[in-house]
Design a protein around this motif. Structure first.
Motif, PDB file in Angstrom:
ATOM      1  N   LEU A 161      40.914 -36.601  -4.936  1.00  0.00           N
ATOM      2  CA  LEU A 161      42.020 -37.087  -5.503  1.00  0.00           C
ATOM      3  C   LEU A 161      43.373 -36.995  -5.064  1.00  0.00           C
ATOM      4  O   LEU A 161      44.310 -37.978  -4.933  1.00  0.00           O
ATOM      5  CB  LEU A 161      42.373 -35.914  -6.678  1.00  0.00           C
ATOM      6  CG  LEU A 161      41.365 -35.827  -8.061  1.00  0.00           C
ATOM      7  CD1 LEU A 161      41.521 -34.678  -8.654  1.00  0.00           C
ATOM      8  CD2 LEU A 161      41.263 -37.008  -8.600  1.00  0.00           C
ATOM      9  N   SER A 162      43.504 -35.925  -3.799  1.00  0.00           N
ATOM     10  CA  SER A 162      44.705 -36.047  -3.136  1.00  0.00           C
ATOM     11  C   SER A 162      44.760 -37.282  -2.146  1.00  0.00           C
ATOM     12  O   SER A 162      45.829 -37.854  -1.752  1.00  0.00           O
ATOM     13  CB  SER A 162      44.847 -34.973  -2.178  1.00  0.00           C
ATOM     14  OG  SER A 162      43.598 -34.515  -1.271  1.00  0.00           O
ATOM     15  N   MET A 193      46.959 -42.197  -0.332  1.00  0.00           N
ATOM     16  CA  MET A 193      46.677 -43.809   0.025  1.00  0.00           C
ATOM     17  C   MET A 193      47.682 -44.485  -0.740  1.00  0.00           C
ATOM     18  O   MET A 193      48.241 -45.318  -0.043  1.00  0.00           O
ATOM     19  CB  MET A 193      45.376 -43.964  -0.407  1.00  0.00           C
ATOM     20  CG  MET A 193      44.622 -45.054   0.566  1.00  0.00           C
ATOM     21  SD  MET A 193      43.115 -45.304   0.023  1.00  0.00           S
ATOM     22  CE  MET A 193      41.948 -44.126   1.022  1.00  0.00           C
ATOM     23  N   ALA A 194      47.844 -44.121  -2.083  1.00  0.00           N
ATOM     24  CA  ALA A 194      48.996 -44.698  -2.870  1.00  0.00           C
ATOM     25  C   ALA A 194      50.162 -44.814  -2.343  1.00  0.00           C
ATOM     26  O   ALA A 194      51.158 -45.729  -2.535  1.00  0.00           O
ATOM     27  CB  ALA A 194      49.001 -44.362  -4.281  1.00  0.00           C
ATOM     28  N   VAL A 195      50.501 -43.906  -1.473  1.00  0.00           N
ATOM     29  CA  VAL A 195      51.877 -43.708  -0.959  1.00  0.00           C
ATOM     30  C   VAL A 195      51.796 -44.238   0.369  1.00  0.00           C
ATOM     31  O   VAL A 195      52.844 -45.159   0.931  1.00  0.00           O
ATOM     32  CB  VAL A 195      52.639 -42.410  -0.851  1.00  0.00           C
ATOM     33  CG1 VAL A 195      53.809 -42.280  -0.194  1.00  0.00           C
ATOM     34  CG2 VAL A 195      52.760 -41.825  -2.139  1.00  0.00           C
ATOM     35  N   TYR A 196      50.937 -44.027   1.151  1.00  0.00           N
ATOM     36  CA  TYR A 196      50.660 -44.581   2.690  1.00  0.00           C
ATOM     37  C   TYR A 196      50.757 -45.907   2.878  1.00  0.00           C
ATOM     38  O   TYR A 196      51.291 -46.605   3.594  1.00  0.00           O
ATOM     39  CB  TYR A 196      49.621 -43.645   3.202  1.00  0.00           C
ATOM     40  CG  TYR A 196      49.442 -44.030   4.720  1.00  0.00           C
ATOM     41  CD1 TYR A 196      50.432 -43.353   5.634  1.00  0.00           C
ATOM     42  CD2 TYR A 196      48.627 -44.832   5.072  1.00  0.00           C
ATOM     43  CE1 TYR A 196      50.081 -43.768   6.852  1.00  0.00           C
ATOM     44  CE2 TYR A 196      48.342 -45.368   6.520  1.00  0.00           C
ATOM     45  CZ  TYR A 196      49.170 -44.734   7.580  1.00  0.00           C
ATOM     46  OH  TYR A 196      49.121 -44.876   8.905  1.00  0.00           O
ATOM     47  N   THR A 197      49.724 -46.586   2.149  1.00  0.00           N
ATOM     48  CA  THR A 197      49.493 -47.906   2.119  1.00  0.00           C
ATOM     49  C   THR A 197      50.710 -48.788   2.035  1.00  0.00           C
ATOM     50  O   THR A 197      51.018 -49.709   3.124  1.00  0.00           O
ATOM     51  CB  THR A 197      48.267 -48.528   1.214  1.00  0.00           C
ATOM     52  OG1 THR A 197      47.233 -47.774   1.456  1.00  0.00           O
ATOM     53  CG2 THR A 197      47.819 -49.862   1.563  1.00  0.00           C
ATOM     54  N   VAL A 205      55.912 -43.273  10.840  1.00  0.00           N
ATOM     55  CA  VAL A 205      56.574 -42.034  10.523  1.00  0.00           C
ATOM     56  C   VAL A 205      56.793 -42.028   9.152  1.00  0.00           C
ATOM     57  O   VAL A 205      56.447 -41.027   8.260  1.00  0.00           O
ATOM     58  CB  VAL A 205      57.527 -41.791  11.399  1.00  0.00           C
ATOM     59  CG1 VAL A 205      58.280 -40.517  10.912  1.00  0.00           C
ATOM     60  CG2 VAL A 205      57.296 -41.624  12.810  1.00  0.00           C
ATOM     61  N   ARG A 206      57.806 -42.842   8.474  1.00  0.00           N
ATOM     62  CA  ARG A 206      57.784 -42.959   7.171  1.00  0.00           C
ATOM     63  C   ARG A 206      56.634 -42.847   6.260  1.00  0.00           C
ATOM     64  O   ARG A 206      56.642 -42.200   5.291  1.00  0.00           O
ATOM     65  CB  ARG A 206      58.701 -44.232   6.733  1.00  0.00           C
ATOM     66  CG  ARG A 206      58.790 -44.404   5.274  1.00  0.00           C
ATOM     67  CD  ARG A 206      59.681 -45.539   4.904  1.00  0.00           C
ATOM     68  NE  ARG A 206      61.071 -45.654   5.807  1.00  0.00           N
ATOM     69  CZ  ARG A 206      61.741 -46.736   6.141  1.00  0.00           C
ATOM     70  NH1 ARG A 206      61.318 -47.740   5.913  1.00  0.00           N
ATOM     71  NH2 ARG A 206      62.936 -46.582   6.792  1.00  0.00           N
ATOM     72  N   ALA A 207      55.673 -43.586   6.340  1.00  0.00           N
ATOM     73  CA  ALA A 207      54.464 -43.718   5.777  1.00  0.00           C
ATOM     74  C   ALA A 207      53.731 -42.161   5.923  1.00  0.00           C
ATOM     75  O   ALA A 207      53.315 -41.791   4.718  1.00  0.00           O
ATOM     76  CB  ALA A 207      53.499 -44.660   6.070  1.00  0.00           C
ATOM     77  N   ASN A 217      51.921 -37.370   3.016  1.00  0.00           N
ATOM     78  CA  ASN A 217      51.542 -36.234   3.322  1.00  0.00           C
ATOM     79  C   ASN A 217      52.482 -35.304   2.414  1.00  0.00           C
ATOM     80  O   ASN A 217      52.296 -33.972   2.468  1.00  0.00           O
ATOM     81  CB  ASN A 217      51.421 -35.763   4.691  1.00  0.00           C
ATOM     82  CG  ASN A 217      50.303 -36.617   5.486  1.00  0.00           C
ATOM     83  OD1 ASN A 217      49.227 -36.224   5.375  1.00  0.00           O
ATOM     84  ND2 ASN A 217      50.606 -37.452   6.401  1.00  0.00           N
ATOM     85  N   GLY A 218      53.389 -35.856   1.975  1.00  0.00           N
ATOM     86  CA  GLY A 218      54.077 -34.808   0.789  1.00  0.00           C
ATOM     87  C   GLY A 218      53.397 -35.068  -0.410  1.00  0.00           C
ATOM     88  O   GLY A 218      53.299 -34.152  -1.223  1.00  0.00           O
ATOM     89  N   ALA A 219      52.845 -36.137  -0.725  1.00  0.00           N
ATOM     90  CA  ALA A 219      52.284 -36.347  -2.101  1.00  0.00           C
ATOM     91  C   ALA A 219      50.643 -35.716  -2.157  1.00  0.00           C
ATOM     92  O   ALA A 219      50.345 -34.975  -3.004  1.00  0.00           O
ATOM     93  CB  ALA A 219      51.994 -37.912  -2.491  1.00  0.00           C
ATOM     94  N   GLY A 220      49.866 -36.068  -1.083  1.00  0.00           N
ATOM     95  CA  GLY A 220      48.537 -35.619  -1.151  1.00  0.00           C
ATOM     96  C   GLY A 220      48.251 -34.175  -0.952  1.00  0.00           C
ATOM     97  O   GLY A 220      47.453 -33.501  -1.773  1.00  0.00           O
TER      98      GLY A 220
END
Length: 176
Positions: A93-94, A99-103, A111-113, A118-121
């Motif tokens: 789930l994490s 992935m939904a944020v990083y991609t 760095v931004r990604a 890594n704040g969401a997961g």
């Protein structure tokens, strides 16, 4: 060379998943400072989030999913079935949240990604894992998990940025 980078990234990701579960199975909750506690595998789990981003970059999403499944299977054998199940569900789930944020952000820079994803997961991972593994959702443990994962994420992202800068300079020097 590209194959060895892919293999190294996958091994790092897979190893961090297994290490997180093994450490937690053997040491449970540990103090991390500031009155906070976290599972002993928190730092390895924090590494897993950055390693996941690297695997996605060099090997693709299918490799992320395959390594996650392999990590859960190895954890079943090397830690406990309960931790492996909790970890597999939480990481799954994490990783979707990550992935939904990083991609979409990856196109705008690593760095931004990495920092945003890594704040969401870790939030999803922390809540789901602690609940399913039977540790409960005590505020000092949830906070400890998030602080530990954040420390590792920032340290590893910093190392990745430095390594990439070093390699870029090395390539420029070799071409000159």
């Amino acid at each position: 060379e590209a194959m060895s980078v892919r293999l190294g990234a996958i091994v790092a990701y897979l190893s961090s998943i297994v290490a997180a579960n093994w450490l937690t199975a053997h040491y449970g909750l540990v103090p991390i400072g500031f009155g906070l506690a976290a599972t002993a595998g928190t730092y390895a789990a924090g590494l897993a989030f950055v390693a996941r981003d690297l695997v996605q970059d060099v090997a693709g999403r299918a490799a992320v999913v395959a390594a996650l499944i392999a990590g859960a299977a190895l954890s079943w054998w090397l830690s406990t079935p309960a931790l492996a199940l909790a970890s597999g569900v939480a990481f799954g789930l994490s990783e979707l949240a990550d992935m939904a944020v990083y991609t979409p952000l990856r196109k705008r820079g690593y760095v931004r990604a990495a920092v945003a994803s890594n704040g969401a997961g870790p939030i999803v991972d922390t809540v789901v894992f602690l609940w399913l593994a039977g540790f409960g959702l005590a505020p000092l443990v949830v906070a400890g998990q998030l602080v530990g994962k954040t420390w590792v994420t920032l340290a590893v992202v910093g190392l990745v940025v430095m390594a990439r800068a070093f390699l870029r300079n090395r390539v420029r020097s070799a071409g000159a």
